[in-house]
Design a protein around this motif. Structure first.
Motif, PDB file in Angstrom:
ATOM      1  N   GLY A   4       0.829  -1.230  -0.201  1.00  0.00           N
ATOM      2  CA  GLY A   4       0.225   0.436   0.240  1.00  0.00           C
ATOM      3  C   GLY A   4       1.129   1.185  -0.250  1.00  0.00           C
ATOM      4  O   GLY A   4       0.135   2.135  -0.347  1.00  0.00           O
ATOM      5  N   HIS A  51      -5.843  -6.855  -4.556  1.00  0.00           N
ATOM      6  CA  HIS A  51      -5.959  -6.013  -3.395  1.00  0.00           C
ATOM      7  C   HIS A  51      -5.820  -4.328  -4.541  1.00  0.00           C
ATOM      8  O   HIS A  51      -4.807  -3.393  -4.628  1.00  0.00           O
ATOM      9  CB  HIS A  51      -4.625  -5.825  -2.826  1.00  0.00           C
ATOM     10  CG  HIS A  51      -4.139  -6.972  -1.722  1.00  0.00           C
ATOM     11  ND1 HIS A  51      -5.269  -7.219  -0.936  1.00  0.00           N
ATOM     12  CD2 HIS A  51      -3.352  -7.502  -1.893  1.00  0.00           C
ATOM     13  CE1 HIS A  51      -4.668  -8.200  -0.224  1.00  0.00           C
ATOM     14  NE2 HIS A  51      -4.051  -8.776  -0.921  1.00  0.00           N
ATOM     15  N   ASP A  53      -7.898  -2.596  -4.914  1.00  0.00           N
ATOM     16  CA  ASP A  53      -8.044  -1.165  -3.559  1.00  0.00           C
ATOM     17  C   ASP A  53      -6.989  -0.450  -3.194  1.00  0.00           C
ATOM     18  O   ASP A  53      -7.243   1.108  -3.310  1.00  0.00           O
ATOM     19  CB  ASP A  53      -9.184  -1.166  -2.396  1.00  0.00           C
ATOM     20  CG  ASP A  53      -8.749  -2.114  -1.821  1.00  0.00           C
ATOM     21  OD1 ASP A  53      -7.755  -3.134  -2.427  1.00  0.00           O
ATOM     22  OD2 ASP A  53      -8.240  -2.229  -0.624  1.00  0.00           O
ATOM     23  N   ARG A  54      -5.138  -0.943  -3.509  1.00  0.00           N
ATOM     24  CA  ARG A  54      -4.537  -0.310  -3.033  1.00  0.00           C
ATOM     25  C   ARG A  54      -4.262   0.954  -3.901  1.00  0.00           C
ATOM     26  O   ARG A  54      -3.200   1.963  -4.249  1.00  0.00           O
ATOM     27  CB  ARG A  54      -3.272  -1.781  -2.395  1.00  0.00           C
ATOM     28  CG  ARG A  54      -4.110  -2.133  -1.027  1.00  0.00           C
ATOM     29  CD  ARG A  54      -2.839  -3.107  -0.892  1.00  0.00           C
ATOM     30  NE  ARG A  54      -2.512  -3.677  -0.174  1.00  0.00           N
ATOM     31  CZ  ARG A  54      -2.600  -4.677   0.822  1.00  0.00           C
ATOM     32  NH1 ARG A  54      -1.944  -4.963  -0.063  1.00  0.00           N
ATOM     33  NH2 ARG A  54      -3.137  -5.100   1.734  1.00  0.00           N
ATOM     34  N   LEU A  56      -6.494   1.916  -6.250  1.00  0.00           N
ATOM     35  CA  LEU A  56      -7.585   2.895  -6.661  1.00  0.00           C
ATOM     36  C   LEU A  56      -6.762   3.820  -5.146  1.00  0.00           C
ATOM     37  O   LEU A  56      -7.125   5.567  -5.395  1.00  0.00           O
ATOM     38  CB  LEU A  56      -8.784   2.820  -5.934  1.00  0.00           C
ATOM     39  CG  LEU A  56      -9.256   1.591  -7.258  1.00  0.00           C
ATOM     40  CD1 LEU A  56     -10.459   1.085  -6.726  1.00  0.00           C
ATOM     41  CD2 LEU A  56      -9.335   2.589  -8.534  1.00  0.00           C
ATOM     42  N   SER A  57      -6.443   3.578  -3.918  1.00  0.00           N
ATOM     43  CA  SER A  57      -5.915   4.542  -3.490  1.00  0.00           C
ATOM     44  C   SER A  57      -4.390   5.575  -3.465  1.00  0.00           C
ATOM     45  O   SER A  57      -4.724   6.382  -3.178  1.00  0.00           O
ATOM     46  CB  SER A  57      -5.732   4.152  -1.726  1.00  0.00           C
ATOM     47  OG  SER A  57      -7.156   3.136  -1.264  1.00  0.00           O
ATOM     48  N   ALA A  58      -3.721   4.624  -4.015  1.00  0.00           N
ATOM     49  CA  ALA A  58      -2.575   5.020  -4.190  1.00  0.00           C
ATOM     50  C   ALA A  58      -2.829   6.433  -5.532  1.00  0.00           C
ATOM     51  O   ALA A  58      -1.941   7.449  -5.326  1.00  0.00           O
ATOM     52  CB  ALA A  58      -1.570   4.498  -5.607  1.00  0.00           C
ATOM     53  N   SER A  60      -5.886   8.077  -5.475  1.00  0.00           N
ATOM     54  CA  SER A  60      -5.814   9.698  -4.910  1.00  0.00           C
ATOM     55  C   SER A  60      -4.866  10.465  -3.846  1.00  0.00           C
ATOM     56  O   SER A  60      -4.875  11.199  -4.003  1.00  0.00           O
ATOM     57  CB  SER A  60      -6.956   8.929  -3.750  1.00  0.00           C
ATOM     58  OG  SER A  60      -7.803  10.185  -2.537  1.00  0.00           O
ATOM     59  N   GLU A  61      -4.010   9.165  -3.147  1.00  0.00           N
ATOM     60  CA  GLU A  61      -2.888   9.982  -3.008  1.00  0.00           C
ATOM     61  C   GLU A  61      -1.915  10.806  -3.553  1.00  0.00           C
ATOM     62  O   GLU A  61      -1.137  11.682  -3.170  1.00  0.00           O
ATOM     63  CB  GLU A  61      -1.882   8.355  -2.170  1.00  0.00           C
ATOM     64  CG  GLU A  61      -0.932   9.333  -1.328  1.00  0.00           C
ATOM     65  CD  GLU A  61      -0.494   8.402  -0.429  1.00  0.00           C
ATOM     66  OE1 GLU A  61       0.464   8.484  -0.184  1.00  0.00           O
ATOM     67  OE2 GLU A  61      -0.829   6.743  -0.478  1.00  0.00           O
ATOM     68  N   SER A  65      -8.323  11.846  -9.537  1.00  0.00           N
ATOM     69  CA  SER A  65      -9.212  11.218  -9.690  1.00  0.00           C
ATOM     70  C   SER A  65      -9.862   9.633  -9.891  1.00  0.00           C
ATOM     71  O   SER A  65      -9.011   9.503 -11.199  1.00  0.00           O
ATOM     72  CB  SER A  65     -10.182  12.418  -9.425  1.00  0.00           C
ATOM     73  OG  SER A  65     -10.771  12.426 -11.074  1.00  0.00           O
ATOM     74  N   GLU A  91     -14.167   0.916 -11.670  1.00  0.00           N
ATOM     75  CA  GLU A  91     -14.320   2.535 -11.053  1.00  0.00           C
ATOM     76  C   GLU A  91     -13.485   3.153 -11.724  1.00  0.00           C
ATOM     77  O   GLU A  91     -13.700   4.457 -11.311  1.00  0.00           O
ATOM     78  CB  GLU A  91     -12.997   1.581  -9.797  1.00  0.00           C
ATOM     79  CG  GLU A  91     -13.659   0.657  -8.898  1.00  0.00           C
ATOM     80  CD  GLU A  91     -14.487   0.768  -8.470  1.00  0.00           C
ATOM     81  OE1 GLU A  91     -15.541   1.957  -8.213  1.00  0.00           O
ATOM     82  OE2 GLU A  91     -15.303   0.138  -8.475  1.00  0.00           O
TER      83      GLU A  91
END
Length: 306
Positions: A4, A51, A53-54, A56-58, A60-61, A65, A91
């Motif tokens: 992550g 994973h 979702d990791r 997708l979170s990255a 954002s970080e 978008s 997504e």
């Protein structure tokens, strides 16, 4: 790095490129996905899917978008590189998925790809999830020399079929960098070593050597490994030619000692480098060796029958 974690690539001439540790196979520093913060934001590869979702979170970080992601550039359809593509595309509604023309059908209908992966990775399948199909109208086929325009950067696809017929590496001339996929081996940052990768069913030893030499001709200052992370090129490409040659010769020479290829794979796994077991898990290090052994044996059977 831990699963992550997201870091900026600070090697060579690279700018606005990030990489994430996806935690592939429940192993630190094995699977990386790259984020390019360009005018047309992109990711290179999509991880195993488990994973996603990791990733997708990255995004954002980094400040991208999900709606702004425009490019999912896949080096090849092996599920450790392409398994997350359909999940991420679902997504990220404005992203086009780019893949070599020989792999496009496997993204649209991954049924055969899943079957082949289960045979290749065997008990490592426990770490996977089934891929989501990518809608056909969102898949863009590539051939050798095609370019993906990112506005502020360009990715140039170079066919590199030694590891798999559907593999490309992506050159970013603006960064003097190449996203190597599996064409230049597996880089282990904590050991600062490059090790072999030779999975079944389509590993081609001579093709791998040709692919490495092709990357050498591009003269990148930085190699962006799918496994794992960025490294300055230095002599790593020439070293990998020696590594893969020594590995190929070892399997070929030792094969005569065993009645079956599985016995050979078990023996070579038992002799696995202790340092790798300390960096990865015991299970992953041994499974990697067995898979690579089966890949060389499959290739030897092919050339011996030709």
């Amino acid at each position: 790095m831990q699963p992550g974690d997201v870091e900026l690539v600070e090697k060579g001439e690279c700018t606005d490129i990030y990489y994430i540790d996806t935690g592939m196979y429940d192993t630190n520093e094995y699977g990386s996905v790259y984020i390019i913060d360009a005018e047309r934001p992109a990711i290179v590869d999509s991880g195993i899917g488990t994973h996603h979702d990791r990733i997708l979170s990255a995004l954002s970080e980094v400040g991208i978008s999900l709606e702004d992601l425009e490019v999912i550039a896949l080096t090849h359809v092996h599920l450790d590189h392409a398994g997350g593509a359909g999940h991420i595309a679902k997504e990220c509604p404005n992203a086009t998925v780019y893949i070599h023309e020989s792999g496009a059908s496997h993204l649209i209908d991954p049924t055969r790809l899943v079957e082949g992966t289960k045979q290749a990775v065997q008990d490592q399948w426990q770490y996977y999830i089934d891929p989501e199909p990518v809608p056909e109208d969102r898949v863009k086929s590539l051939t050798d020399g095609d370019e993906i325009d990112l506005g502020t950067k360009t990715l140039v696809a170079h066919h590199a079929p030694g590891h798999a017929p559907h593999q490309v590496v992506f050159e970013s001339p603006a960064d003097s960098a190449v996203f190597t996929a599996d064409a230049a081996g597996i880089y282990v940052p904590r050991l600062d070593r490059v090790i072999q990768t030779s999975p079944p069913p389509r590993f081609d030893f001579e093709g791998v050597i040709e692919d490495v030499e092709m990357i050498e001709d591009l003269s990148p200052s930085t190699l962006l490994y799918g496994h794992f992370g960025p490294a300055q090129t230095a002599d790593r490409l020439s070293v990998y030619k020696d590594v893969i040659t020594e590995w190929f010769n070892t399997v070929q020479d030792r094969r005569v000692e065993y009645e079956t290829d599985e016995e050979l794979a078990e023996a070579l796994a038992a002799e696995q480098d202790k340092q790798l077991k300390e960096v990865w898990t015991d299970h992953k290090a041994e499974a990697e060796m067995k898979m690579n052994t089966r890949g060389v044996c499959t290739y030897l059977d092919y050339i011996n029958s030709s």
